[in-house]
Design a protein around this motif. Sequence first.
Motif, PDB file in Angstrom:
ATOM      1  N   VAL A   1      -8.244  -2.001  10.792  1.00  0.00           N
ATOM      2  CA  VAL A   1      -6.984  -1.992   9.988  1.00  0.00           C
ATOM      3  C   VAL A   1      -5.993  -1.666  11.279  1.00  0.00           C
ATOM      4  N   ILE A   2      -4.771  -2.466  11.378  1.00  0.00           N
ATOM      5  CA  ILE A   2      -3.732  -2.112  12.316  1.00  0.00           C
ATOM      6  C   ILE A   2      -2.433  -2.000  11.328  1.00  0.00           C
ATOM      7  N   LEU A   3      -1.631  -1.130  11.452  1.00  0.00           N
ATOM      8  CA  LEU A   3      -0.220  -0.766  10.621  1.00  0.00           C
ATOM      9  C   LEU A   3       0.718  -0.968  11.754  1.00  0.00           C
ATOM     10  N   ILE A   4       1.740  -1.857  11.440  1.00  0.00           N
ATOM     11  CA  ILE A   4       2.988  -1.969  12.409  1.00  0.00           C
ATOM     12  C   ILE A   4       4.179  -1.776  11.964  1.00  0.00           C
ATOM     13  N   ASP A   5       4.790  -0.618  12.340  1.00  0.00           N
ATOM     14  CA  ASP A   5       5.903   0.055  11.692  1.00  0.00           C
ATOM     15  C   ASP A   5       7.185  -0.781  12.544  1.00  0.00           C
TER      16      ASP A   5
ATOM     17  N   HIS B   1      -4.456   5.872  17.673  1.00  0.00           N
ATOM     18  CA  HIS B   1      -5.438   5.538  16.936  1.00  0.00           C
ATOM     19  C   HIS B   1      -5.892   6.593  15.895  1.00  0.00           C
ATOM     20  N   VAL B   2      -5.500   6.562  14.639  1.00  0.00           N
ATOM     21  CA  VAL B   2      -5.796   7.598  13.572  1.00  0.00           C
ATOM     22  C   VAL B   2      -7.499   7.851  13.327  1.00  0.00           C
ATOM     23  N   THR B   3      -8.023   6.808  13.196  1.00  0.00           N
ATOM     24  CA  THR B   3      -9.419   6.924  13.082  1.00  0.00           C
ATOM     25  C   THR B   3     -10.027   5.717  14.225  1.00  0.00           C
ATOM     26  N   PRO B   4     -11.496   5.596  14.462  1.00  0.00           N
ATOM     27  CA  PRO B   4     -11.668   4.255  15.367  1.00  0.00           C
ATOM     28  C   PRO B   4     -11.492   3.053  14.786  1.00  0.00           C
ATOM     29  N   SER B   5     -11.347   2.927  13.321  1.00  0.00           N
ATOM     30  CA  SER B   5     -11.205   1.578  12.874  1.00  0.00           C
ATOM     31  C   SER B   5      -9.594   1.462  12.307  1.00  0.00           C
ATOM     32  N   PHE B   6      -8.759   2.290  12.497  1.00  0.00           N
ATOM     33  CA  PHE B   6      -7.458   2.303  12.085  1.00  0.00           C
ATOM     34  C   PHE B   6      -6.410   2.708  13.154  1.00  0.00           C
ATOM     35  N   GLY B   7      -5.359   1.949  13.606  1.00  0.00           N
ATOM     36  CA  GLY B   7      -4.521   2.284  14.367  1.00  0.00           C
ATOM     37  C   GLY B   7      -3.015   1.971  14.098  1.00  0.00           C
ATOM     38  N   ILE B   8      -2.092   2.651  14.599  1.00  0.00           N
ATOM     39  CA  ILE B   8      -0.705   2.288  14.366  1.00  0.00           C
ATOM     40  C   ILE B   8       0.128   1.995  15.470  1.00  0.00           C
TER      41      ILE B   8
ATOM     42  N   CYS C   1     -11.371 -12.371  14.409  1.00  0.00           N
ATOM     43  CA  CYS C   1     -11.024 -12.246  12.866  1.00  0.00           C
ATOM     44  C   CYS C   1     -10.238 -13.160  12.676  1.00  0.00           C
ATOM     45  N   ASP C   2     -10.070 -13.219  11.115  1.00  0.00           N
ATOM     46  CA  ASP C   2      -8.940 -14.159  10.273  1.00  0.00           C
ATOM     47  C   ASP C   2      -8.352 -13.296   9.471  1.00  0.00           C
ATOM     48  N   GLY C   3      -7.789 -12.337  10.357  1.00  0.00           N
ATOM     49  CA  GLY C   3      -7.183 -11.333   9.324  1.00  0.00           C
ATOM     50  C   GLY C   3      -6.262 -11.719   8.472  1.00  0.00           C
ATOM     51  N   LYS C   4      -5.997 -10.623   7.328  1.00  0.00           N
ATOM     52  CA  LYS C   4      -4.932 -10.917   6.214  1.00  0.00           C
ATOM     53  C   LYS C   4      -3.740  -9.940   6.564  1.00  0.00           C
ATOM     54  N   VAL C   5      -2.594 -10.306   6.422  1.00  0.00           N
ATOM     55  CA  VAL C   5      -1.117  -9.750   6.653  1.00  0.00           C
ATOM     56  C   VAL C   5      -0.562  -9.483   5.346  1.00  0.00           C
ATOM     57  N   LEU C   6      -0.347  -8.008   5.028  1.00  0.00           N
ATOM     58  CA  LEU C   6       0.099  -7.259   3.917  1.00  0.00           C
ATOM     59  C   LEU C   6       1.390  -6.648   4.350  1.00  0.00           C
ATOM     60  N   ALA C   7       2.350  -7.136   3.625  1.00  0.00           N
ATOM     61  CA  ALA C   7       3.734  -6.500   3.931  1.00  0.00           C
ATOM     62  C   ALA C   7       4.051  -5.462   2.818  1.00  0.00           C
ATOM     63  N   PHE C   8       4.488  -3.952   2.911  1.00  0.00           N
ATOM     64  CA  PHE C   8       4.906  -3.456   1.966  1.00  0.00           C
ATOM     65  C   PHE C   8       6.308  -3.120   2.647  1.00  0.00           C
ATOM     66  N   ILE C   9       7.451  -3.120   1.373  1.00  0.00           N
ATOM     67  CA  ILE C   9       8.905  -3.109   1.691  1.00  0.00           C
ATOM     68  C   ILE C   9       9.416  -2.324   0.474  1.00  0.00           C
ATOM     69  N   SER C  10      10.449  -1.514   0.721  1.00  0.00           N
ATOM     70  CA  SER C  10      11.065  -0.576  -0.011  1.00  0.00           C
ATOM     71  C   SER C  10      12.107  -1.526  -1.004  1.00  0.00           C
TER      72      SER C  10
ATOM     73  N   HIS D   1      -7.798  -9.927  15.555  1.00  0.00           N
ATOM     74  CA  HIS D   1      -8.663  -8.643  15.992  1.00  0.00           C
ATOM     75  C   HIS D   1      -8.746  -7.564  15.028  1.00  0.00           C
ATOM     76  N   TYR D   2      -8.059  -8.083  13.710  1.00  0.00           N
ATOM     77  CA  TYR D   2      -8.179  -6.944  12.721  1.00  0.00           C
ATOM     78  C   TYR D   2      -8.443  -7.584  11.565  1.00  0.00           C
ATOM     79  N   ASP D   3      -9.284  -7.031  10.582  1.00  0.00           N
ATOM     80  CA  ASP D   3      -9.508  -7.321   9.378  1.00  0.00           C
ATOM     81  C   ASP D   3      -8.266  -7.514   8.628  1.00  0.00           C
ATOM     82  N   TYR D   4      -7.308  -6.527   8.512  1.00  0.00           N
ATOM     83  CA  TYR D   4      -5.940  -6.255   7.759  1.00  0.00           C
ATOM     84  C   TYR D   4      -4.927  -5.870   8.706  1.00  0.00           C
ATOM     85  N   VAL D   5      -3.827  -6.686   8.695  1.00  0.00           N
ATOM     86  CA  VAL D   5      -2.639  -6.017   9.323  1.00  0.00           C
ATOM     87  C   VAL D   5      -1.567  -5.822   8.176  1.00  0.00           C
TER      88      VAL D   5
END
Length: 391
Positions: free
Chosen positions: A163-167, A209-216, A128-137, A244-248
Motif C-alpha cells: 500500500v502507498i498513501l499519497i498526501d 516507510h511505516v512498515t515494509p509494505s506501507f509507505g507514505i 500490479c494492477d492496483g486500485k486507487v481509493l480516494a478519501f476526501i473530507s 507497483h502497489y496493490d492499493y493506492v
Amino acid sequence: MKALLISHDSQLQAEIAAQGAARMPPVTLVAVRSRLRDALEKVLPDSPALVIVDASGLDEGEAELLVRLAKLYPAATFMLLTRDQQQNLLIRAMRAGVREVLQLPLVHSAFHDAINRIADAANAGKLCDGKVLAFISCKGGSGATFLSTNFAYALASLAEKKVILIDLHGQFGDATLYVSDQKPAMTLSDVCSQIARIDGAFLDSCLVHVTPSFGILAAADDPSHAIDLKPEQMDIILRVARQHYDYVVLDVGRQIDAISLRALDNADAIYPVLQLALPDLRDGRRLLDIFRSLGYAIENTRLIVNRYEKGGRLRLQDVQASLGAEVMHTVPNDYVAVTDSVNQGVPVLQLSRASPVARSLAELVELITARRVPETKGLLTRLFGRAEAEQ
C-alpha cells in the motif's frame, strides 16, 4: 541490483562501480573476479541479478567457460563488454544467454540504457494492477486524514497488501504524523520536479516507510511548491503507483483544484468522510453535486460517517436521503483511542487494537477487499485472536 563483474582492468572496475552507484536504485558490485575461471571457482552464495563480463581479453576457447558460468547463475542477466567484434565469441555468448553487448571503452549513456532495459524486463512480470481509493473530507475536521492513514496501515497489515498513501493536501499536509515519527526526506513536489526519473524504485525511495509494505508520499512542505505541480504529473505518478502497489490510497483533504481533480479522475472509488451534523450534510451535498457534474459514477462514491453515535437527532437515513448516496460504513466515536493514536503518531491498530475504532477499521478492510480478494479470511479473527494471545 546486485552485480558480479569479471574483469582484470582495475580502471574499468572503478568506472562501472561509480556508474552503478550513481543510479537509483544502485547497481552494487557484490564481487569482482579477474577472470572467468576465477568466477567459476569462487561461486557466490547468492546469485547476482547481473553478471558483467569484460570479454576484451577472451579467446574463443574461453567461450565454453562463459556457457558454464551462465548455467551456474541461470537467473542472472549477462552483459558482455568487448573492444573488438569477435564474431564467433559473440555467437557463443548469445547462445549462452547474453542479452546485452556493449563496446569498450564504455559509453556511460549506453551502459545506463542497457541497465534500464534489464530492470524493465525484470519488473515486467511483477507489475500490479492496483486500485486507487480516494478519501476526501466533506467538511474540515471530519477526520479523513486519520481514517485514510489508519485504513492504509490496516490494509497493509491485515490484508497483507502493498500500500502507498499519497498526501494531496495543498498546504499543511501532515498525513505522516498520524502514523510515524519519521521526517520525510522527499515530498510530492520533489517527485514532480524529477518526474522524468520516476519508476517503481524511485517512487519507493521517496516514501516514509511505516512498515515494509506501507509507505507514505508526503505532501509538499512549502505551499509555494504545491503551485508548481501539474495535473499531468499526477497521471504519471498514479500510473507508476498502480503498477507497483496493490492499493493506492489518496488523502485528498478538502480542496478541489486541478491536482485533486486529476487524482479523483483516476480513482476507482471515492470515500467522502463526514460527521452527523448539518454543516457536514450541507458541504457534503455540495461536494457530491460537483462529483455528479463531473460525471463520476454514484456507485463509486461511498460515504463514510465518522464519530458515529447511535441515538442522535440525525440518523443515517437522513444522510442518505439528503445526499442521495448510500452510507457504506460508520466509524464509532472512540475519542480516547483516536486521541492517543494521533498524539503519539502510532496507528490505532498498533496502539489499541481491541478498541472499537480498530475493530471498525478492520471491518472496513474486509468490506473493501472482499470484492477483489474473496478468499480474505477472518481479518477480525486474526486481529483479535492475536490480541488475546498477547494478553
